[in-house]
Design an enzyme around this catalytic site. Structure first.
Site, PDB file in Angstrom:
ATOM      1  N   TRP A 101     -32.540  48.907  47.441  1.00  0.00           N
ATOM      2  CA  TRP A 101     -32.591  48.788  46.021  1.00  0.00           C
ATOM      3  C   TRP A 101     -33.325  49.949  45.231  1.00  0.00           C
ATOM      4  CZ3 TRP A 101     -29.917  45.584  43.582  1.00  0.00           C
ATOM      5  CH2 TRP A 101     -29.369  44.601  44.237  1.00  0.00           C
ATOM      6  N   ASP A 173     -40.523  48.204  41.367  1.00  0.00           N
ATOM      7  CA  ASP A 173     -39.696  46.961  41.386  1.00  0.00           C
ATOM      8  C   ASP A 173     -40.144  45.955  42.430  1.00  0.00           C
ATOM      9  OD1 ASP A 173     -37.747  45.307  41.564  1.00  0.00           O
ATOM     10  OD2 ASP A 173     -36.211  46.738  42.486  1.00  0.00           O
ATOM     11  N   LYS A 197     -36.328  34.988  42.394  1.00  0.00           N
ATOM     12  CA  LYS A 197     -36.645  35.030  43.873  1.00  0.00           C
ATOM     13  C   LYS A 197     -38.049  34.200  44.066  1.00  0.00           C
ATOM     14  CE  LYS A 197     -34.321  39.168  44.382  1.00  0.00           C
ATOM     15  NZ  LYS A 197     -33.191  38.972  45.089  1.00  0.00           N
TER      16      LYS A 197
HETATM   17  N1  PLP Z   1     -34.462  44.900  42.911  1.00  0.00           N
HETATM   18  C1  PLP Z   1     -34.708  44.028  44.142  1.00  0.00           C
HETATM   19  C2  PLP Z   1     -35.774  44.412  44.986  1.00  0.00           C
HETATM   20  C3  PLP Z   1     -33.849  42.979  44.557  1.00  0.00           C
HETATM   21  O1  PLP Z   1     -34.178  42.337  45.689  1.00  0.00           O
HETATM   22  C4  PLP Z   1     -32.811  42.861  43.581  1.00  0.00           C
HETATM   23  C5  PLP Z   1     -31.671  41.671  43.811  1.00  0.00           C
HETATM   24  O2  PLP Z   1     -31.552  41.123  45.079  1.00  0.00           O
HETATM   25  C6  PLP Z   1     -32.500  43.729  42.450  1.00  0.00           C
HETATM   26  C7  PLP Z   1     -33.434  44.575  42.300  1.00  0.00           C
HETATM   27  C8  PLP Z   1     -31.394  43.297  41.613  1.00  0.00           C
HETATM   28  O3  PLP Z   1     -31.920  42.214  40.662  1.00  0.00           O
HETATM   29  P1  PLP Z   1     -30.809  41.627  39.756  1.00  0.00           P
HETATM   30  O4  PLP Z   1     -29.384  41.038  40.519  1.00  0.00           O
HETATM   31  O5  PLP Z   1     -31.732  40.817  38.784  1.00  0.00           O
HETATM   32  O6  PLP Z   1     -30.181  42.805  38.629  1.00  0.00           O
END
Ligand code: PLP
Length: 361
Positions: A101, A173, A197
């Site tokens: 991520w 994040d 989540k």
């Molecule tokens: N950041 C992290 C740590 C994630 O686990 C995720 C999705 O699993 C995301 C970003 C992406 O999130 P979204 O699908 O809400 O854009």
């Protein structure tokens, strides 16, 4: 069978919250309609929105010089939102790469700046780890430093609290770890998290931003991602995801009833200890993350004999243990055990794992 859902997101919600929502689904506050069908500008919804913000602030003890924004666009939306709002007149930012991520954030950021990527991934005694924060060395000309404290796919956590001094704006994040333990918000410039989540249903994204960072958005920043515009409009510049906001509000109340994030911190530790304990006590299962960087939220594990993967998934599903298949880029298994997963759920999983090993090991 009692079902426990180990999905990484959208993920399990507290059953009490779902029942509460179900009860008032068709007749909310005696209005004869659902919360989904009323205007976000009407008094009843405004009250829901304000209470949700207050409870969220209480839970994380958010200082008064931080704004909380209820946004669209998910975690990935903020991969763009952070540079578009925080870069200002600079042309670079530090991006610490600790996994899937964090590196996805780098890819998006490259549309707006030239990132200085700090590769923090290391191997220690054959285990995957992250170099300590004190060795990250932020660059002088960076507008901010971005990192991801919990890598949902890799099962890697960075639990240290940033301490780079007042000149470094830290953006993080927190999508898969928010509300799982106390955070010292004052150490951050921006914290963001997709809701699906540990907060509520998909469709809502929370941003916590320090007041003095507002007003610097790039001209090209879409209004719906502009922190100042969102702030000036109480997160209602456009129609917000009202049902997700309402449900997140119920989750915050539930969290308060459980004893808040300090109580969650304890249970989350117990749950993680239990599962890692079973993995480490056997040659049948393995997790290859160093102890110092093991995630408490997302626990990937492999079977020594991957030919048994399909059978493991089939039997665990039949036992009510759902969504244990690992992410396609990693394979194997992954158990996501956010706040809503009770200790009994992890107990059921570890009982199953021990029994599966006894039968097939
Ligand atoms: N950041 C992290 C740590 C994630 O686990 C995720 C999705 O699993 C995301 C970003 C992406 O999130 P979204 O699908 O809400 O854009």
């Amino acid at each position: 069978t009692q079902v426990y859902n180990f999905s990484s997101g959208p993920a399990m919600l507290p059953v009490d919250v779902l029942r509460h929502a179900q009860q008032e689904l068709c007749d909310w506050q005696g209005l004869g309609t659902s919360v989904m069908e009323v205007s976000h500008r009407g008094k009843p919804f405004i009250q829901v929105a304000e209470e949700a913000e207050k409870d969220f602030r209480d839970l994380l003890q958010i200082p008064s010089n931080y704004k909380v924004l209820f946004c669209h666009g998910g975690g990935r939306g903020q991969f763009a939102g952070v540079p578009l709002n925080i870069l200002g007149d600079k042309s670079t930012a530090d991006y610490v790469d600790g996994g899937y991520w964090a590196s996805s954030a780098v890819k998006e950021a490259k549309k707006y700046l030239t990132p200085n990527v700090i590769d923090a991934k290391v191997t220690v005694d054959g285990k995957r780890a992250i170099i300590p924060m004190r060795d990250w060395q932020p660059s002088d000309n960076a507008a901010y430093l971005h990192y991801c404290p919990n890598e949902t796919i890799d099962g890697i956590a960075i639990d240290e609290t940033p301490d780079f001094g007042p000149d470094v704006v830290v953006a993080a994040d927190f999508s898969s770890t928010i509300l799982s333990r106390p955070i010292d918000v004052s150490r951050y410039g921006v914290i963001y998290a997709g809701a699906q989540k540990n907060i509520g249903p998909a469709g809502l994204t929370l941003v916590v931003v320090r007041e003095d960072l507002l007003g610097k958005a790039s001209k090209a920043c879409p209004s719906i991602l502009d922190y100042s515009v969102l702030n000036e409009n109480d997160s209602m510049f456009n129609t917000p995801p009202t049902f997700a906001w309402y449900l997140a509000g119920l989750v915050f109340k539930w969290l308060k009833e459980q004893g808040g994030v300090a109580a969650m911190d304890k249970v989350n530790q117990q749950k993680a200890d239990l599962l890692y304990g079973v993995i480490d006590n056997s040659d049948f299962y393995r997790n290859d993350v160093a102890a110092s960087n093991r995630s408490r939220m997302n626990i990937p594990f492999q079977l020594a004999d991957s030919k048994l993967d399909a059978l493991f998934l089939e039997e665990s599903f039949a036992a009510g243990l759902h969504a244990l298949k690992g992410h396609r880029v990693v394979g194997g298994m992954r158990a996501s055990i956010y706040n809503a997963m009770p200790l009994t759920g992890v107990q059921a999983l570890t009982d199953f794992m021990v029994d599966f090993e006894r039968r097939h090991g």
